[in-house]
Design a protein around this motif. Sequence first.
Motif, PDB file in Angstrom:
ATOM      1  N   UNK A 111      36.929  34.056  36.427  1.00 38.14           N
ATOM      2  CA  UNK A 111      37.915  34.097  35.339  1.00 38.14           C
ATOM      3  C   UNK A 111      37.388  34.908  34.145  1.00 38.14           C
ATOM      4  N   UNK A 112      36.145  34.631  33.765  1.00 37.33           N
ATOM      5  CA  UNK A 112      35.554  35.352  32.617  1.00 37.33           C
ATOM      6  C   UNK A 112      35.378  36.835  32.951  1.00 37.33           C
ATOM      7  N   UNK A 113      34.948  37.100  34.184  1.00 42.26           N
ATOM      8  CA  UNK A 113      34.731  38.480  34.605  1.00 42.26           C
ATOM      9  C   UNK A 113      36.060  39.246  34.639  1.00 42.26           C
ATOM     10  N   UNK A 114      37.102  38.611  35.166  1.00 41.37           N
ATOM     11  CA  UNK A 114      38.411  39.279  35.253  1.00 41.37           C
ATOM     12  C   UNK A 114      38.905  39.637  33.861  1.00 41.37           C
ATOM     13  N   UNK A 115      38.654  38.758  32.904  1.00 48.80           N
ATOM     14  CA  UNK A 115      39.111  39.004  31.541  1.00 48.80           C
ATOM     15  C   UNK A 115      38.338  40.181  30.916  1.00 48.80           C
ATOM     16  N   UNK A 116      37.009  40.168  31.045  1.00 48.48           N
ATOM     17  CA  UNK A 116      36.208  41.248  30.457  1.00 48.48           C
ATOM     18  C   UNK A 116      36.436  42.570  31.190  1.00 48.48           C
ATOM     19  N   UNK A 117      36.743  42.461  32.480  1.00 43.86           N
ATOM     20  CA  UNK A 117      36.952  43.671  33.274  1.00 43.86           C
ATOM     21  C   UNK A 117      38.155  44.492  32.777  1.00 43.86           C
TER      22      UNK A 117
ATOM     23  N   UNK B 128      30.701  22.359  39.688  1.00 40.55           N
ATOM     24  CA  UNK B 128      31.537  22.706  40.842  1.00 40.55           C
ATOM     25  C   UNK B 128      32.416  23.929  40.549  1.00 40.55           C
ATOM     26  N   UNK B 129      32.781  24.049  39.249  1.00 39.72           N
ATOM     27  CA  UNK B 129      33.688  25.136  38.858  1.00 39.72           C
ATOM     28  C   UNK B 129      32.939  26.421  38.498  1.00 39.72           C
ATOM     29  N   UNK B 130      31.636  26.502  38.807  1.00 35.83           N
ATOM     30  CA  UNK B 130      30.839  27.652  38.351  1.00 35.83           C
ATOM     31  C   UNK B 130      31.457  28.992  38.748  1.00 35.83           C
ATOM     32  N   UNK B 131      31.749  29.155  40.036  1.00 37.16           N
ATOM     33  CA  UNK B 131      32.230  30.468  40.513  1.00 37.16           C
ATOM     34  C   UNK B 131      33.636  30.765  39.988  1.00 37.16           C
ATOM     35  N   UNK B 132      34.447  29.716  39.913  1.00 35.54           N
ATOM     36  CA  UNK B 132      35.817  29.887  39.398  1.00 35.54           C
ATOM     37  C   UNK B 132      35.776  30.381  37.945  1.00 35.54           C
TER      38      UNK B 132
ATOM     39  N   UNK C 157      37.906  36.715  44.488  1.00 40.08           N
ATOM     40  CA  UNK C 157      38.247  35.432  43.860  1.00 40.08           C
ATOM     41  C   UNK C 157      37.852  34.238  44.722  1.00 40.08           C
ATOM     42  N   UNK C 158      37.521  34.490  45.986  1.00 36.45           N
ATOM     43  CA  UNK C 158      37.189  33.351  46.851  1.00 36.45           C
ATOM     44  C   UNK C 158      35.677  33.101  46.949  1.00 36.45           C
ATOM     45  N   UNK C 159      34.863  33.781  46.144  1.00 33.51           N
ATOM     46  CA  UNK C 159      33.409  33.510  46.171  1.00 33.51           C
ATOM     47  C   UNK C 159      33.171  32.040  45.787  1.00 33.51           C
ATOM     48  N   UNK C 160      32.354  31.357  46.566  1.00 31.75           N
ATOM     49  CA  UNK C 160      32.102  29.944  46.245  1.00 31.75           C
ATOM     50  C   UNK C 160      30.653  29.521  46.509  1.00 31.75           C
TER      51      UNK C 160
END
Lengths: 90, 448
Positions: B22-28, B14-18, B39-42
Amino acid sequence: MQEAEFDSLLSTCRIQLANGEREKIKKDIEEVIRYFDSMDSMDCGGFGEAYHPIQIPEKTRDDEVIKCSKSDSYLKGIKTYRFYVVGPKI
Amino acid sequence: MSSINEFYSKEKKESYYETLVKELSSLNKELNAFSTINESINSGYPFSAKDNICVKGFESTASSRILAGYKPEFSATSINKLLSKDFGFLGKTVMDEFGFGSFGVNCETPARNPFNPEYVAGGSSSGAAVAASIMKYHLAIAESTGGSISTPAAFCGVVGFTPTYGTVSRYGLIDYANSLDKIGIISRHAEDIREAFSVIQGEDPQDSTSVGKVPEEKKKDKIIILKEAMEHAEEKVRSSFARLIGKLENMGYKVEEKSFEPISKAVSIYYIISMAEASTNLAKYTGFKYGYQGEDFTKGYNAFFTEARNKFGEEAKRRVILGTFVRGASVKSKYYGKALRARALIIDGMNKLLGDGYILTPTMPITTPKFTEVKELTPLQSYASDILTIPPNLCGFPHISFPYDYVGGMPLGAQLVSSHFNDNAVIGFAEQWEKQFEYKFRYNLGSL
């Protein structure tokens, strides 16, 4: 390129360059134009002008009024100056 | 099985997109691939859009300060088509301002190469190529004018497909040069590109230059190497490319070297046409309608207009000035008119060559440069580096860049070109190549 010719070009483009930037960009532009001149030696024979890379059939649309549902949103938060409307901003 | 089908067939938490966001924002923070992350992609297969492709409600700036704050009221046709087919919008990717660049450095926060952040990602679809490289399941919708899909795909070790001009609608694209712009796809694998291309292609009443012809798949067994193209490649690229040729011969392709001298002039022809068109397209940025709006209304129209255009970066100013120059009444026929006729000559010559087989070249004549190396280049040296990506773009031919080797830890790309509307054949070629060559990736965000 003469300074006056460059000034006229900048004025046509509505581009203003700061002093340091002006010298650098003018030099770059002269170098690129000299490079473009290498095309002079090409013989294009009977070829016409290719405005597009493929043949695109001419298309027309019906002459009718279409309601643009977005137009109201463009007028949201519109600014005014004296008795003028500024924009609309899209 | 394509990554798209694999993604849909697998169970997801269920938490896949979240977690992905999160991982993408960090690497970005390290790679700067995205200017906006949704952030609202679900739901849906995650895709990104280059920042010059409009997505309703998301800031679309073409990485230009003059468009800061511009949130379109509509989405591009290609975006709407994807959203209607269970693809999920993940964000906007960084690029050279308005597409003006080969290395991805002409913007405020350049994207960095995922193989080594000291190296450039390539341009102008720099963020798109990085996005495709770092995520296991991702499609990057990008755009090419003179090589903006092939170049970053080659530098970042992913597959970049540029379709025949007109097969994908340009509606909703912030123009660079109308007769050259093509919306295309960057992804890890050609199979995914085939699937996404079938979704986004097709005639669009909103784009009068789009065409309804269905892309074909006429397979060829001959590969043509252009003598003039190879003369521009540096030694490391040439020797590695020679090994690729050997492999392709082992796969059953007949390889033949041919000469077509006019392509040595393609850089001049392309830059004259593209700058002429860019200078007229950028005339709409006057400080009124889009993005930046001037505040000092006591100024006259010209002064107000000029002040707004100070928001352009240096390369945008240079191209507007050159584009205006080549359209000048006294020189228009010498530069712009001649370039249009020279384009017709090159299309005719390349069409004859492509009747016989595919054309294959290295994607770039150089290995991936570092940021420090690109900084030393003059604008002309930078333009000249596009010598191999310009010919198919100038002529609107479909082409695909695919990784074929790794030198010093960095990927090398080769570019396959075919004739107009034979788009599925170049995709098919890359699919065949992928079956016997394993691509490398440093990150695998969003793995299942």
